[in-house]
Design an enzyme around this catalytic site. Structure first.
Site, PDB file in Angstrom:
ATOM      1  N   GLY A 159       0.885  -1.334  -0.001  1.00 62.32           N
ATOM      2  CA  GLY A 159       0.129   0.030  -0.025  1.00 62.32           C
ATOM      3  C   GLY A 159       0.810   1.028   0.075  1.00 62.32           C
ATOM      4  N   ALA A 165      -0.551   4.694   4.128  1.00 61.68           N
ATOM      5  CA  ALA A 165      -1.679   3.861   3.968  1.00 61.68           C
ATOM      6  C   ALA A 165      -2.114   2.936   5.635  1.00 61.68           C
ATOM      7  CB  ALA A 165      -1.676   2.688   2.836  1.00 61.68           C
ATOM      8  N   ASP A 189       6.136  -6.072   5.983  1.00 62.33           N
ATOM      9  CA  ASP A 189       5.635  -4.480   5.628  1.00 62.33           C
ATOM     10  C   ASP A 189       6.311  -4.211   4.334  1.00 62.33           C
ATOM     11  OD1 ASP A 189       5.165  -1.812   5.720  1.00 62.33           O
ATOM     12  OD2 ASP A 189       6.046  -1.690   7.692  1.00 62.33           O
ATOM     13  N   GLU A 218       9.030  14.065   5.062  1.00 61.04           N
ATOM     14  CA  GLU A 218       8.188  13.395   4.129  1.00 61.04           C
ATOM     15  C   GLU A 218       7.128  14.535   4.074  1.00 61.04           C
ATOM     16  OE1 GLU A 218       7.368   8.692   4.835  1.00 61.04           O
ATOM     17  OE2 GLU A 218       6.341   9.877   6.102  1.00 61.04           O
TER      18      GLU A 218
END
Ligand SMILES: Nc1ncnc2c1ncn2[C@@H]1O[C@H](COP(=O)(O)OP(=O)(O)OP(=O)(O)O)[C@@H](O)[C@H]1O
Length: 204
Positions: free
Chosen positions: A7, A11, A78, A145
């Site tokens: 994802g 997410a 992950d 980010e």
């Protein structure tokens, strides 16, 4: 058993991986963010660092695949090696942030590795729209980010949907997480576990 969560950025993969590991007693393999020598630089100048970062992720993900194969234990991963190549690297190339000769070299390396990669027994795709992704990236608050453009997330999302649509390597469970908050709401976590149990029962 090898379960993988796929994802887009924000997410909620890492949170769910932790919760599922606790619930099912699986081992977890996380993505290498701490100690990643390129990630912060990459977010500052994608064209300059794209190839370096992709090689770093490809290698670390390949290492995980080998570990999973050797461990013989049930593991939840992950993010997968497929996403690095089919989503992140492809997106960088498509948007001229990775030059063709670097992309060709990268893809050739990935294709050679792929013959040694066994797909997960179950892939769980966490699907989220932009507002949800942006909200979670803000909440998490990682400095590097915060300047990420919505266009970057959006083009990754399109590639994620295409990837899920064409994924044939194994079982795939798509979960729309837009309205879910399994980090804070036990009912939402139970809902997700129910979906996974159902999928695993069909498989068994
Ligand atoms: N192949 C890749 N190319 C570029 N960036 C990548 C790649 N793989 C991971 N990343 C970035 O590394 C960081 C990984 O962070 P993290 O493990 O917390 O996952 P995440 O994608 O934010 O997921 P989630 O919030 O769902 O747990 C993110 O900024 C992600 O975009």
């Amino acid at each position: 058993m090898h379960i993988a969560i796929t994802g887009n950025i924000g997410a909620g993969k890492t949170t769910l991986a932790q919760q599922l590991a606790a619930h099912y007693g699986w081992d977890v393999l996380y993505e290498a963010v701490e100690g990643n020598p390129y990630l912060a630089d990459f977010y500052g100048d994608m064209a300059r660092w794209s190839f370096h970062l992709q090689i770093y992720f490809l290698n670390s993900r390949f290492e995980q695949v080998q570990k999973i194969r050797e461990s013989g234990r049930s593991v939840i991963q992950d993010r997968t090696i497929y996403e690095d190549a089919y989503i992140f690297a492809k997106n960088l190339y498509d948007t001229d942030l990775m030059v063709p000769r670097d992309y060709d070299t990268y893809r050739s390396l990935f294709d050679n590795m792929l013959s040694l990669v066994r797909p997960p027994d179950l892939m769980i795709y966490l699907r989220a729209d932009l507002p949800k992704l942006i909200g979670q990236i803000k909440k998490r608050g990682r400095d590097f980010e915060q300047a990420m453009s919505p266009a970057y997330l959006q083009s990754l999302n399109l590639l994620y949907d295409q990837f899920a649509e064409h994924y044939q390597a194994g079982e795939l469970l798509v979960i729309d997480v837009n309205e879910l908050d399994y980090a804070n709401n036990p009912d939402d976590l139970q809902h997700v576990i129910g979906l996974i149990d159902r999928q695993l029962a069909v498989k068994a």
